[in-house]
Design a protein around this motif. Structure first.
Motif, PDB file in Angstrom:
ATOM      1  N   PHE A 145      -6.429   1.758  -3.599  1.00  0.00           N
ATOM      2  CA  PHE A 145      -5.990   0.521  -2.955  1.00  0.00           C
ATOM      3  C   PHE A 145      -5.536  -0.506  -3.985  1.00  0.00           C
ATOM      4  O   PHE A 145      -4.511  -1.168  -3.801  1.00  0.00           O
ATOM      5  CB  PHE A 145      -7.115  -0.062  -2.093  1.00  0.00           C
ATOM      6  N   ALA A 146      -6.275  -0.627  -5.088  1.00  0.00           N
ATOM      7  CA  ALA A 146      -5.891  -1.567  -6.144  1.00  0.00           C
ATOM      8  C   ALA A 146      -4.544  -1.171  -6.745  1.00  0.00           C
ATOM      9  O   ALA A 146      -3.683  -2.029  -6.986  1.00  0.00           O
ATOM     10  CB  ALA A 146      -6.960  -1.623  -7.225  1.00  0.00           C
ATOM     11  N   PHE A 159      -2.162   0.510  -5.211  1.00  0.00           N
ATOM     12  CA  PHE A 159      -1.160   0.223  -4.188  1.00  0.00           C
ATOM     13  C   PHE A 159      -0.796  -1.251  -4.177  1.00  0.00           C
ATOM     14  O   PHE A 159       0.383  -1.616  -4.118  1.00  0.00           O
ATOM     15  CB  PHE A 159      -1.691   0.648  -2.815  1.00  0.00           C
ATOM     16  N   VAL A 160      -1.807  -2.123  -4.246  1.00  0.00           N
ATOM     17  CA  VAL A 160      -1.534  -3.562  -4.223  1.00  0.00           C
ATOM     18  C   VAL A 160      -0.745  -3.978  -5.455  1.00  0.00           C
ATOM     19  O   VAL A 160       0.212  -4.759  -5.359  1.00  0.00           O
ATOM     20  CB  VAL A 160      -2.864  -4.354  -4.120  1.00  0.00           C
ATOM     21  N   ILE A 161      -1.110  -3.473  -6.619  1.00  0.00           N
ATOM     22  CA  ILE A 161      -0.390  -3.807  -7.856  1.00  0.00           C
ATOM     23  C   ILE A 161       1.053  -3.334  -7.774  1.00  0.00           C
ATOM     24  O   ILE A 161       1.992  -4.081  -8.094  1.00  0.00           O
ATOM     25  CB  ILE A 161      -1.114  -3.230  -9.069  1.00  0.00           C
ATOM     26  N   GLN A 176       2.824  -2.638  -5.054  1.00  0.00           N
ATOM     27  CA  GLN A 176       3.542  -3.326  -3.965  1.00  0.00           C
ATOM     28  C   GLN A 176       3.918  -4.754  -4.364  1.00  0.00           C
ATOM     29  O   GLN A 176       5.012  -5.208  -4.034  1.00  0.00           O
ATOM     30  CB  GLN A 176       2.661  -3.332  -2.706  1.00  0.00           C
ATOM     31  N   ASP A 177       3.039  -5.460  -5.019  1.00  0.00           N
ATOM     32  CA  ASP A 177       3.296  -6.874  -5.338  1.00  0.00           C
ATOM     33  C   ASP A 177       4.150  -7.069  -6.572  1.00  0.00           C
ATOM     34  O   ASP A 177       4.994  -7.948  -6.611  1.00  0.00           O
ATOM     35  CB  ASP A 177       1.975  -7.620  -5.528  1.00  0.00           C
TER      36      ASP A 177
END
Length: 69
Positions: A58-59, A61-63, A65-66
């Motif tokens: 998840f971390a 993915f967030v990195i 994506q952002d």
């Protein structure tokens, strides 16, 4: 008269596991006891590894994506 914290071993109401929990509570090391029990169980250990993998995924993915996309 000598005082002894341990009961006699032949007492039917004295279980080793409960004595260990009681000692952990009295020494205020409940968290350490919980982690040792969790890591001793193979299914719980797999669950902890899976949870860690999900958090890392998840971390990542967030990195991605952002910041990258």
């Amino acid at each position: 008269m000598e005082m002894d914290d341990e009961k006699e071993q032949n007492d039917q109401t004295d279980w080793k596991g409960l004595r260990e929990i009681d000692r952990a509570i009295s020494e205020n090391r409940r968290m350490e006891y919980s982690w040792k029990k969790a890591l001793a169980d193979p299914w719980e250990r797999r669950g902890l590894w899976l949870l860690g993998l999900v958090v890392v995924a998840f971390a990542a993915f967030v990195i991605l994506q952002d910041f990258v996309l």
